[in-house]
Every structure is written in structure tokens, then in C-alpha cells.
Design an enzyme around this catalytic site. Structure first.
Site, PDB file in Angstrom:
ATOM      1  CB  THR A   7       6.378  20.312  39.876  1.00  0.00           C
ATOM      2  OG1 THR A   7       6.150  21.520  40.612  1.00  0.00           O
ATOM      3  CG2 THR A   7       5.049  19.813  39.318  1.00  0.00           C
ATOM      4  CG  ASP A  64      11.957  19.189  40.214  1.00  0.00           C
ATOM      5  OD1 ASP A  64      11.130  18.266  40.373  1.00  0.00           O
ATOM      6  OD2 ASP A  64      11.706  20.223  39.564  1.00  0.00           O
ATOM      7  CE  LYS A  77      13.283  20.031  36.433  1.00  0.00           C
ATOM      8  NZ  LYS A  77      12.330  19.036  36.987  1.00  0.00           N
ATOM      9  N   GLY A  80       5.675  17.399  33.488  1.00  0.00           N
ATOM     10  CA  GLY A  80       4.607  17.656  34.448  1.00  0.00           C
ATOM     11  C   GLY A  80       3.971  19.020  34.267  1.00  0.00           C
ATOM     12  CD  GLU A  86       9.609  21.381  37.112  1.00  0.00           C
ATOM     13  OE1 GLU A  86       9.212  20.403  37.764  1.00  0.00           O
ATOM     14  OE2 GLU A  86       9.867  21.323  35.892  1.00  0.00           O
ATOM     15  CE  LYS A 104      11.541   8.955  34.357  1.00  0.00           C
ATOM     16  NZ  LYS A 104      11.170   9.861  35.427  1.00  0.00           N
TER      17      LYS A 104
END
Length: 215
Positions: A7, A64, A77, A80, A86, A104
Site C-alpha cells: 500500500t 511494498d 512503515k 499510509g 502490511e 528513505k
């Protein structure tokens, strides 16, 4: 092949590409396990066959993005909002490939100064927000309830009906595994955004090209 579909903005490009390869016949015999409702909707619109962990508890490969990547391939993570699903899907995967740009990369998790999300139940969320902030007081942590982002003061609600408390660190987390264990031990915490020891490789795009990071 069973694929875990991530996602976020990066994962959306991957899903688009999978749909394109399927439509041209360059790819076949795959089934996707989406990690959010929006990924499910995107994949369905591209006619990607979909299923669930209930029917496919073993996933061959998950792809991902990530919000932070440290030198050990540990991740932050969930900015989102899909961290729980996830983590469930990616933990069930034999291989987990992360695609990210070089912005990142961090020396330590939390080092970007951006949010490290924690999914909490709605019941007494303020109680848990205060406890989470206090847990990392020595790191200069500030905890904030994530808002829906529609201009209102309504909280963001995950696909699972929970809230998200975002943790902002002035200094990187010293021991991710210890931090994750302490967060998970709190009553009312559903999941946290530390993805530790899960990624098998990371593809990093930068100005000078693409770098492959592996353990």
C-alpha cells in the site's frame, strides 16, 4: 505465484505494472493478497486475481514501499495507514522486497523526524498516546493523533476501525527490537510501524542509479 500487494504511492506503481503485464499476457498464474482496501480496489480495477490470507496463508513474494530503511534493512512503515495488514501479509511471505528512493535511507529508525505510526484501539486513545510519548521521553518523542486530512478535526480511521498515534523522534531509536516489544506490550496497542528483520532485499532508486541492498 501468490503475491503480497503493498500500500502507498510506490506500491501503487507496482500494482499498475502487474496489471499491465497481466493484460498483455506477459504474466500469468498469479494471485494477489492486498494489504488495504485501496490496494484491493486498485488491483480489482486492473483485473488482478485476488484472495486472502485465509485461503493463501503462505505468500511467495511481497512487494511494498517503506518510509525509512536503515543499514540492517529494518524499516519504518505505515505512514499510509495500512501497517497492520502490511505486517500480516509481509510476515507471511517467503521473500519481501522493498522499493524506495534514497531519501528513505536513515542511519537509525526514527531518524528522519517523520512519523512512526502506532495503531491503537479507539477506546481511551488519549491514555495510550500519553503512555507512548512517555515511553520514549529520552528520545524527545512527541505523540500526535493522526487526523483524517480532510480539513476537519476528525481522527483518521484505519481499515480495521482503529486510530493511529504518530510518534515523532528528535533522536533515532537505539534498539528497534526493544522498542517494538515495549510498544506491543501496551494494552490497547494493535500494531506498530517497526518492521524488523522482515525485508529480504531493498531496491533503492537515486540520482546515480539503482542500488540493491541485501542481507
Amino acid at each position: 505465484m501468490v503475491l503480497g500487494l503493498g500500500t502507498g504511492s510506490t506500491a501503487a506503481f507496482v500494482v499498475d505494472k502487474l496489471g499491465q503485464l497481466l493484460s498483455t499476457g506477459q504474466l500469468s498464474n498469479i494471485v494477489g493478497i492486498p494489504t488495504s482496501k485501496r490496494t484491493q480496489e486498485q488491483a480489482a480495477s486492473l483485473n488482478i486475481p485476488l484472495s486472502t490470507l485465509d485461503l493463501h496463508p503462505h505468500i511467495d513474494l511481497a512487494i511494498d514501499g517503506a518510509d525509512e530503511v536503515d543499514p540492517n534493512l529494518d524499516l519504518v512503515k505505515g505512514r499510509g495507514g495500512a501497517l497492520l495488514r502490511e505486517k500480516m501479509v509481509e510476515a507471511a511471505s517467503s521473500s519481501f522486497i522493498v522499493v524506495a528512493d534514497d531519501s528513505k535511507l536513515v542511519s537509525g529508525l526514527g531518524g528522519s523526524g517523520l512519523a512512526m505510526p502506532v495503531e491503537v484501539v479507539q477506546f481511551c486513545w488519549k491514555y495510550n498516546l500519553v503512555r507512548l510519548e512517555g515511553l520514549f521521553k529520552e528520545l524527545g518523542c512527541e505523540a500526535k493523533l493522526r487526523l483524517a486530512g480532510d480539513g476537519s478535526e476528525k481522527p483518521y480511521v484505519t481499515d480495521n476501525g482503529n486510530y493511529i498515534v504518530d510518534l515523532y523522534f528528535k533522536n533515532p531509536i537505539k534498539d528497534g527490537f526493544a522498542a517494538g516489544k515495549e510498544i506491543s506490550a501496551m494494552e490497547g496497542v494493535v500494531e506498530h510501524g517497526l518492521f524488523l528483520g522482515m525485508a529480504t532485499s531493498v531496491i533503492v532508486a537515486g540520482k546515480t542509479g539503482v542500488e540493491f541492498m541485501t542481507k
